[in-house]
Write an enzyme that holds these catalytic residues in place. Sequence first.
Site, PDB file in Angstrom:
ATOM      1  N   ASN A 132       9.071  -8.369   1.808  1.00 47.06           N
ATOM      2  CA  ASN A 132       8.213  -7.735   2.801  1.00 47.06           C
ATOM      3  C   ASN A 132       7.148  -8.746   3.246  1.00 47.06           C
ATOM      4  O   ASN A 132       6.405  -9.268   2.424  1.00 47.06           O
ATOM      5  CB  ASN A 132       7.563  -6.500   2.148  1.00 47.06           C
ATOM      6  CG  ASN A 132       6.417  -5.916   2.941  1.00 47.06           C
ATOM      7  OD1 ASN A 132       6.258  -6.176   4.121  1.00 47.06           O
ATOM      8  ND2 ASN A 132       5.595  -5.141   2.274  1.00 47.06           N
ATOM      9  N   CYS A 150       4.749  -1.577   0.199  1.00 46.45           N
ATOM     10  CA  CYS A 150       5.721  -1.805  -0.865  1.00 46.45           C
ATOM     11  C   CYS A 150       5.134  -1.466  -2.237  1.00 46.45           C
ATOM     12  O   CYS A 150       5.884  -1.258  -3.193  1.00 46.45           O
ATOM     13  CB  CYS A 150       6.235  -3.236  -0.835  1.00 46.45           C
ATOM     14  SG  CYS A 150       4.963  -4.493  -0.889  1.00 46.45           S
ATOM     15  N   HIS A 151       3.818  -1.355  -2.335  1.00 46.15           N
ATOM     16  CA  HIS A 151       3.191  -1.007  -3.610  1.00 46.15           C
ATOM     17  C   HIS A 151       3.482   0.438  -4.015  1.00 46.15           C
ATOM     18  O   HIS A 151       3.274   0.816  -5.153  1.00 46.15           O
ATOM     19  CB  HIS A 151       1.671  -1.234  -3.544  1.00 46.15           C
ATOM     20  CG  HIS A 151       0.983  -0.425  -2.491  1.00 46.15           C
ATOM     21  ND1 HIS A 151       0.943  -0.827  -1.159  1.00 46.15           N
ATOM     22  CD2 HIS A 151       0.317   0.749  -2.553  1.00 46.15           C
ATOM     23  CE1 HIS A 151       0.276   0.076  -0.461  1.00 46.15           C
ATOM     24  NE2 HIS A 151      -0.123   1.043  -1.289  1.00 46.15           N
ATOM     25  N   GLU A 159      -5.185   5.080  -3.727  1.00 44.76           N
ATOM     26  CA  GLU A 159      -4.530   5.981  -2.777  1.00 44.76           C
ATOM     27  C   GLU A 159      -4.365   7.375  -3.344  1.00 44.76           C
ATOM     28  O   GLU A 159      -4.498   8.361  -2.619  1.00 44.76           O
ATOM     29  CB  GLU A 159      -3.171   5.418  -2.348  1.00 44.76           C
ATOM     30  CG  GLU A 159      -3.297   4.220  -1.444  1.00 44.76           C
ATOM     31  CD  GLU A 159      -1.975   3.780  -0.835  1.00 44.76           C
ATOM     32  OE1 GLU A 159      -2.020   3.017   0.124  1.00 44.76           O
ATOM     33  OE2 GLU A 159      -0.897   4.209  -1.307  1.00 44.76           O
ATOM     34  N   TYR A 179      13.148   2.696  -6.175  1.00 47.17           N
ATOM     35  CA  TYR A 179      14.099   1.835  -5.472  1.00 47.17           C
ATOM     36  C   TYR A 179      15.363   2.623  -5.139  1.00 47.17           C
ATOM     37  O   TYR A 179      15.905   2.500  -4.040  1.00 47.17           O
ATOM     38  CB  TYR A 179      14.428   0.609  -6.330  1.00 47.17           C
ATOM     39  CG  TYR A 179      13.202  -0.225  -6.640  1.00 47.17           C
ATOM     40  CD1 TYR A 179      12.664  -1.094  -5.695  1.00 47.17           C
ATOM     41  CD2 TYR A 179      12.567  -0.129  -7.872  1.00 47.17           C
ATOM     42  CE1 TYR A 179      11.536  -1.848  -5.973  1.00 47.17           C
ATOM     43  CE2 TYR A 179      11.432  -0.884  -8.163  1.00 47.17           C
ATOM     44  CZ  TYR A 179      10.924  -1.736  -7.210  1.00 47.17           C
ATOM     45  OH  TYR A 179       9.805  -2.479  -7.483  1.00 47.17           O
TER      46      TYR A 179
END
Length: 128
Positions: free
Chosen positions: A85, A93-94, A120, A62
């Site tokens: 979001n 946002c993950h 990912e 953040y």
Amino acid sequence: GLAELIEDKLHPILLETQKQLNQYFDGKRQIFDLPLDFNGTDFQLKVWQSLLKIPMGQLSTYGQLAKAIDHAKAARAVGTAIGSNPVAFLIPCHRVIQATGALGGYEWGSVRKTAMIGWEGVHSHATV
């Protein structure tokens, strides 16, 4: 009627979204290129745009995002904007965690966030 007009306008966007999602899960795409036009404050839009710049398989905090949008002391406000979001996954946002390494919150649950980050990380070597 109006419903048909809206459906005709959305249909190509939905088809393109499905195509890009298929490419993503086939390992042929890492970045989505979709006409994402959302209502939000200037601050929210900056935060959401900065999320799109986090590469697949990488994480940010953040605080790092706050610095990236020239609001270094606004990490909490960045978290609030991330939480609002409007599109999960396509606006990633993950990929944002706490500076301590803790996952932080996620609207759709920490198990899902962990799974997305893990998937990912494994597949981030794919070519775009």
